[in-house]
Design a protein around this motif. Structure first.
Motif, mmCIF file in Angstrom:
data_model
loop_
_atom_site.group_PDB
_atom_site.id
_atom_site.type_symbol
_atom_site.label_atom_id
_atom_site.label_comp_id
_atom_site.label_asym_id
_atom_site.label_seq_id
_atom_site.Cartn_x
_atom_site.Cartn_y
_atom_site.Cartn_z
ATOM 1 N N ILE A 90 0.874 -2.629 7.868
ATOM 2 C CA ILE A 90 1.346 -1.942 7.555
ATOM 3 C C ILE A 90 2.284 -0.736 8.542
ATOM 4 C CG2 ILE A 90 0.250 -1.556 9.969
ATOM 5 C CD1 ILE A 90 -0.261 0.796 6.957
ATOM 6 N N ASP A 91 2.704 -1.560 9.173
ATOM 7 C CA ASP A 91 3.924 -0.692 9.764
ATOM 8 C C ASP A 91 5.458 -1.236 9.139
ATOM 9 O OD1 ASP A 91 2.586 -0.611 12.501
ATOM 10 O OD2 ASP A 91 2.875 -1.880 12.991
ATOM 11 N N LYS A 103 6.351 10.426 1.181
ATOM 12 C CA LYS A 103 5.450 10.943 2.072
ATOM 13 C C LYS A 103 4.016 9.601 1.401
ATOM 14 C CE LYS A 103 2.212 14.484 1.820
ATOM 15 N NZ LYS A 103 1.844 16.529 1.461
ATOM 16 N N ILE A 104 3.924 9.623 2.754
ATOM 17 C CA ILE A 104 2.185 8.549 3.193
ATOM 18 C C ILE A 104 1.038 9.248 3.443
ATOM 19 C CG2 ILE A 104 2.107 6.656 5.158
ATOM 20 C CD1 ILE A 104 5.057 6.464 5.476
ATOM 21 N N SER A 119 -5.815 -0.571 2.626
ATOM 22 C CA SER A 119 -4.881 0.558 1.462
ATOM 23 C C SER A 119 -4.103 1.546 2.331
ATOM 24 C CB SER A 119 -6.281 1.263 1.251
ATOM 25 O OG SER A 119 -5.648 2.257 0.233
ATOM 26 N N LEU A 120 -2.896 1.758 1.243
ATOM 27 C CA LEU A 120 -1.929 2.549 1.694
ATOM 28 C C LEU A 120 -2.329 3.266 0.598
ATOM 29 C CD1 LEU A 120 -0.033 4.203 4.110
ATOM 30 C CD2 LEU A 120 1.555 2.643 3.678
ATOM 31 N N VAL A 130 0.027 7.007 -5.597
ATOM 32 C CA VAL A 130 0.049 5.359 -5.336
ATOM 33 C C VAL A 130 -0.379 4.895 -4.512
ATOM 34 C CG1 VAL A 130 1.148 3.750 -6.021
ATOM 35 C CG2 VAL A 130 1.864 6.286 -7.037
ATOM 36 N N GLU A 131 -1.194 4.002 -4.477
ATOM 37 C CA GLU A 131 -2.118 3.222 -3.243
ATOM 38 C C GLU A 131 -1.834 1.984 -3.742
ATOM 39 O OE1 GLU A 131 -7.084 1.734 -2.216
ATOM 40 O OE2 GLU A 131 -6.263 2.452 -3.866
ATOM 41 N N LEU A 132 -1.383 1.538 -2.460
ATOM 42 C CA LEU A 132 -0.519 0.697 -1.960
ATOM 43 C C LEU A 132 -2.007 -0.608 -2.116
ATOM 44 C CD1 LEU A 132 2.568 1.438 -0.728
ATOM 45 C CD2 LEU A 132 2.199 0.823 -2.931
#
Length: 140
Positions: A90-91, A103-104, A119-120, A130-132
């Motif tokens: 995540i970092d 944009k997060i 999930s991000l 968009v889901e990563l």
């Protein structure tokens, strides 16, 4: 009556986009989806996303004009698409995406095709979510 087939995987998703060049930069250059096929007569750009495709359709092209108004604050063509990724740190992800002015959105543990995992949510240039999706946890 039994369904005479089994769905194996998501083949492709088609996104109608306002600015093709910005969407190509996002999906190709930032997310790493190489362009596999271009069908300019339709205004269709097909990008490889693992075993699936993400198709970008220019809203000003022949296919794009058929869909009516583009996605925007008043409406969407879909809720989101999810891309399973490897190397989910995540970092590192947020640092990389921030450096590219992406944009997060929310980060969390969510259920997907292979179970729960990290999930991000991020946004593409047209505001599509968009889901990563990271690797699944060992327990479903």
């Amino acid at each position: 009556m039994k369904v005479p087939f089994d769905i194996l995987a998501l083949d492709h998703v088609v996104l109608r986009v306002r600015h093709l060049d910005q969407s190509l930069r996002f999906y190709r250059d930032i997310l790493g989806c190489p362009v596999e096929k271009v069908q300019e007569n339709f205004g269709l750009y097909q990008l490889r996303a693992g075993q699936s495709l993400i198709d970008l359709v220019d809203i000003n092209g022949p296919l794009g004009r058929k869909g009516g108004a583009p996605a925007g604050p008043e409406g969407r063509n879909m809720d989101h698409l999810a891309l399973e990724i490897s190397g989910f740190d995540i970092d590192e992800l947020t640092s990389y995406l921030t450096a590219h002015a992406v944009k997060i959105g929310d980060y969390g543990r969510r259920y997907g095709a292979r179970g729960y995992g990290p999930s991000l949510y991020i946004e593409d240039p047209d505001g599509n979510i968009v889901e990563l999706k990271g690797p699944p946890e060992s327990n479903r």
